[in-house]
Every structure is written in structure tokens, then in C-alpha cells.
Motif scaffolding. Structure first.
Motif, PDB file in Angstrom:
ATOM      1  N   ARG A 155       0.880  -1.169   0.000  1.00 49.92           N
ATOM      2  CA  ARG A 155       0.000   0.000   0.000  1.00 49.92           C
ATOM      3  C   ARG A 155       0.913   1.213   0.000  1.00 49.92           C
ATOM      4  O   ARG A 155       1.746   1.352   0.883  1.00 49.92           O
ATOM      5  N   VAL A 156       0.759   2.082  -0.989  1.00 54.48           N
ATOM      6  CA  VAL A 156       1.687   3.185  -1.193  1.00 54.48           C
ATOM      7  C   VAL A 156       0.955   4.519  -1.180  1.00 54.48           C
ATOM      8  O   VAL A 156      -0.107   4.660  -1.784  1.00 54.48           O
ATOM      9  N   ALA A 157       1.543   5.501  -0.503  1.00 59.02           N
ATOM     10  CA  ALA A 157       1.043   6.877  -0.524  1.00 59.02           C
ATOM     11  C   ALA A 157       1.965   7.695  -1.408  1.00 59.02           C
ATOM     12  O   ALA A 157       3.181   7.657  -1.248  1.00 59.02           O
ATOM     13  N   GLU A 158       1.374   8.398  -2.341  1.00 61.59           N
ATOM     14  CA  GLU A 158       2.127   9.281  -3.240  1.00 61.59           C
ATOM     15  C   GLU A 158       1.722  10.713  -2.920  1.00 61.59           C
ATOM     16  O   GLU A 158       0.545  11.036  -2.889  1.00 61.59           O
ATOM     17  N   TYR A 159       2.696  11.561  -2.684  1.00 60.75           N
ATOM     18  CA  TYR A 159       2.419  12.963  -2.385  1.00 60.75           C
ATOM     19  C   TYR A 159       2.829  13.809  -3.575  1.00 60.75           C
ATOM     20  O   TYR A 159       4.008  13.944  -3.866  1.00 60.75           O
ATOM     21  N   GLY A 217       0.912  -4.198  -8.242  1.00 61.43           N
ATOM     22  CA  GLY A 217      -0.082  -5.153  -8.708  1.00 61.43           C
ATOM     23  C   GLY A 217      -1.491  -4.841  -8.254  1.00 61.43           C
ATOM     24  O   GLY A 217      -1.725  -3.953  -7.439  1.00 61.43           O
ATOM     25  N   PRO A 218      -2.462  -5.594  -8.771  1.00 62.36           N
ATOM     26  CA  PRO A 218      -3.869  -5.327  -8.478  1.00 62.36           C
ATOM     27  C   PRO A 218      -4.257  -5.554  -7.019  1.00 62.36           C
ATOM     28  O   PRO A 218      -5.269  -5.030  -6.560  1.00 62.36           O
ATOM     29  N   GLU A 219      -3.464  -6.305  -6.290  1.00 63.79           N
ATOM     30  CA  GLU A 219      -3.757  -6.527  -4.867  1.00 63.79           C
ATOM     31  C   GLU A 219      -3.171  -5.425  -3.988  1.00 63.79           C
ATOM     32  O   GLU A 219      -3.487  -5.330  -2.813  1.00 63.79           O
ATOM     33  N   GLY A 220      -2.297  -4.588  -4.550  1.00 65.82           N
ATOM     34  CA  GLY A 220      -1.749  -3.448  -3.828  1.00 65.82           C
ATOM     35  C   GLY A 220      -2.697  -2.263  -3.926  1.00 65.82           C
ATOM     36  O   GLY A 220      -3.759  -2.337  -4.555  1.00 65.82           O
ATOM     37  N   GLU A 221      -2.316  -1.153  -3.303  1.00 67.31           N
ATOM     38  CA  GLU A 221      -3.179   0.012  -3.302  1.00 67.31           C
ATOM     39  C   GLU A 221      -2.344   1.288  -3.281  1.00 67.31           C
ATOM     40  O   GLU A 221      -1.384   1.393  -2.523  1.00 67.31           O
ATOM     41  N   VAL A 222      -2.723   2.251  -4.128  1.00 63.23           N
ATOM     42  CA  VAL A 222      -2.049   3.546  -4.176  1.00 63.23           C
ATOM     43  C   VAL A 222      -3.027   4.629  -3.749  1.00 63.23           C
ATOM     44  O   VAL A 222      -4.133   4.723  -4.284  1.00 63.23           O
ATOM     45  N   THR A 223      -2.612   5.442  -2.798  1.00 60.43           N
ATOM     46  CA  THR A 223      -3.347   6.636  -2.401  1.00 60.43           C
ATOM     47  C   THR A 223      -2.474   7.816  -2.792  1.00 60.43           C
ATOM     48  O   THR A 223      -1.343   7.948  -2.327  1.00 60.43           O
ATOM     49  N   SER A 224      -2.981   8.650  -3.686  1.00 61.40           N
ATOM     50  CA  SER A 224      -2.223   9.791  -4.179  1.00 61.40           C
ATOM     51  C   SER A 224      -2.880  11.081  -3.705  1.00 61.40           C
ATOM     52  O   SER A 224      -4.093  11.233  -3.802  1.00 61.40           O
ATOM     53  N   LEU A 225      -2.062  12.006  -3.195  1.00 63.54           N
ATOM     54  CA  LEU A 225      -2.571  13.276  -2.673  1.00 63.54           C
ATOM     55  C   LEU A 225      -1.987  14.442  -3.447  1.00 63.54           C
ATOM     56  O   LEU A 225      -0.811  14.429  -3.819  1.00 63.54           O
ATOM     57  N   ASP A 226      -2.814  15.454  -3.643  1.00 61.11           N
ATOM     58  CA  ASP A 226      -2.345  16.696  -4.237  1.00 61.11           C
ATOM     59  C   ASP A 226      -3.232  17.821  -3.725  1.00 61.11           C
ATOM     60  O   ASP A 226      -4.417  17.594  -3.456  1.00 61.11           O
ATOM     61  N   ILE A 227      -2.684  19.008  -3.599  1.00 64.38           N
ATOM     62  CA  ILE A 227      -3.486  20.142  -3.130  1.00 64.38           C
ATOM     63  C   ILE A 227      -4.355  20.717  -4.242  1.00 64.38           C
ATOM     64  O   ILE A 227      -5.249  21.502  -3.974  1.00 64.38           O
ATOM     65  N   ASP A 228      -4.133  20.299  -5.474  1.00 69.12           N
ATOM     66  CA  ASP A 228      -4.862  20.819  -6.621  1.00 69.12           C
ATOM     67  C   ASP A 228      -6.027  19.891  -6.976  1.00 69.12           C
ATOM     68  O   ASP A 228      -5.827  18.801  -7.520  1.00 69.12           O
ATOM     69  N   ALA A 229      -7.248  20.340  -6.670  1.00 70.54           N
ATOM     70  CA  ALA A 229      -8.444  19.515  -6.919  1.00 70.54           C
ATOM     71  C   ALA A 229      -8.632  19.206  -8.395  1.00 70.54           C
ATOM     72  O   ALA A 229      -9.109  18.122  -8.754  1.00 70.54           O
ATOM     73  N   TYR A 230      -8.255  20.127  -9.264  1.00 72.13           N
ATOM     74  CA  TYR A 230      -8.360  19.894 -10.702  1.00 72.13           C
ATOM     75  C   TYR A 230      -7.510  18.692 -11.108  1.00 72.13           C
ATOM     76  O   TYR A 230      -7.966  17.816 -11.839  1.00 72.13           O
ATOM     77  N   LEU A 231      -6.282  18.634 -10.614  1.00 72.57           N
ATOM     78  CA  LEU A 231      -5.396  17.518 -10.945  1.00 72.57           C
ATOM     79  C   LEU A 231      -5.937  16.193 -10.406  1.00 72.57           C
ATOM     80  O   LEU A 231      -5.923  15.187 -11.115  1.00 72.57           O
TER      81      LEU A 231
END
Length: 139
Positions: A48-52, A68-82
Motif C-alpha cells: 500500500r503506497v502513498a504518493e504525495y 499489482g492489483p492486490e496493492g493500493e495507491v493513495t495519491s494526494l495533491d493540493i490541486d483539486a483539478y489535478l
């Protein structure tokens, strides 16, 4: 060929950087920087990975393919459009293990804090004991 190079062959960078609906985005890191950093991070299936810093979403798909499909990515950005557009693009690409959220990563994101890998300088207070941190400099 390493795992990152194999993943990069499957990810059309231009689809993320010049998407026909969103248009070009200057908010992206150069693959010359991303690929070695992801190699060093040594992501493994099921992580499980967090991307900032969501940016264009290109590196997010690379991460998703590496874990892989069993993993999970949570990506954060301050720009709602992105984050909105990147969620659309990931959906178009069939990625079910990625979610982009609008949030300030410097404040952490406790809703998803249980991760095993971190990207773009995650706050240490949220990083698990055995987490990995990498932060590329994009000059």
C-alpha cells in the motif's frame, strides 16, 4: 530489464501528460527522475503506497503496476483539478487500485495512513515503522 522499465513499457506517458480531455499538464516529473527513484524504492506486489504530489498521474500508474492489483495507491495533491482529472484518467486505464484525493500531504492523510511505501516525501509521523521513503528532486 528491471520491473520499472517493464511497467513503463505498458504506461503511455503522453496519455497522462497531454490527455485529450484535460489537455497538457505542466505538473509532472521527468521519467528520467521517476524511473530510478521507483527502482530504488523497490516496490513489491501487495504493498500500500502513498504518493504525495499527484501531478499528471503517470508515476501513479507506474506505482500501481509495480504493486499489482492486490496493492493500493493513495495519491494526494493540493490541486483539486489535478486529482479529479487523474481519477478520470486512471478509470479510463482500468486501474482499480488507485485513488487520488485533494489534500495537503504535509498535514498527513490519516484516513489512509497504513501504508508500506511512500513517494514524494511523506510526513514521517504517518510513515509506518517499516515504511520506505523516497523523494525525487526535479530541479
Amino acid at each position: 530489464m528491471n520491473a520499472v522499465a517493464l511497467a513503463a513499457e505498458q504506461v503511455p506517458e503522453r496519455h497522462y501528460t497531454h490527455h485529450e480531455g484535460r489537455g497538457p499538464t505542466p505538473h509532472r516529473s521527468n521519467p528520467v527522475v521517476i524511473h530510478p527513484e521507483l527502482t530504488t524504492l523497490d516496490l513489491q506486489p501487495h504493498m500500500r503506497v502513498a504518493e504525495y504530489g499527484t501531478g499528471s498521474g503517470y508515476s501513479t500508474e507506474l506505482i500501481a503496476r509495480l504493486i499489482g492489483p492486490e496493492g493500493e495507491v493513495t495519491s494526494l495533491d493540493i490541486d483539486a483539478y489535478l486529482t479529479r482529472w487523474t481519477n478520470v484518467i486512471h478509470h479510463e486505464r482500468g486501474l482499480d487500485n488507485v485513488r487520488c484525493h485533494t489534500a495537503d500531504g504535509t498535514a498527513g492523510f490519516l484516513e489512509r495512513a497504513r501504508t508500506t511505501g511512500w513517494w514524494h516525501g511523506a510526513p514521517r509521523r504517518c510513515c509506518p515503522k517499516h515504511g520506505r521513503t523516497r523523494s525525487p528532486t526535479t530541479g
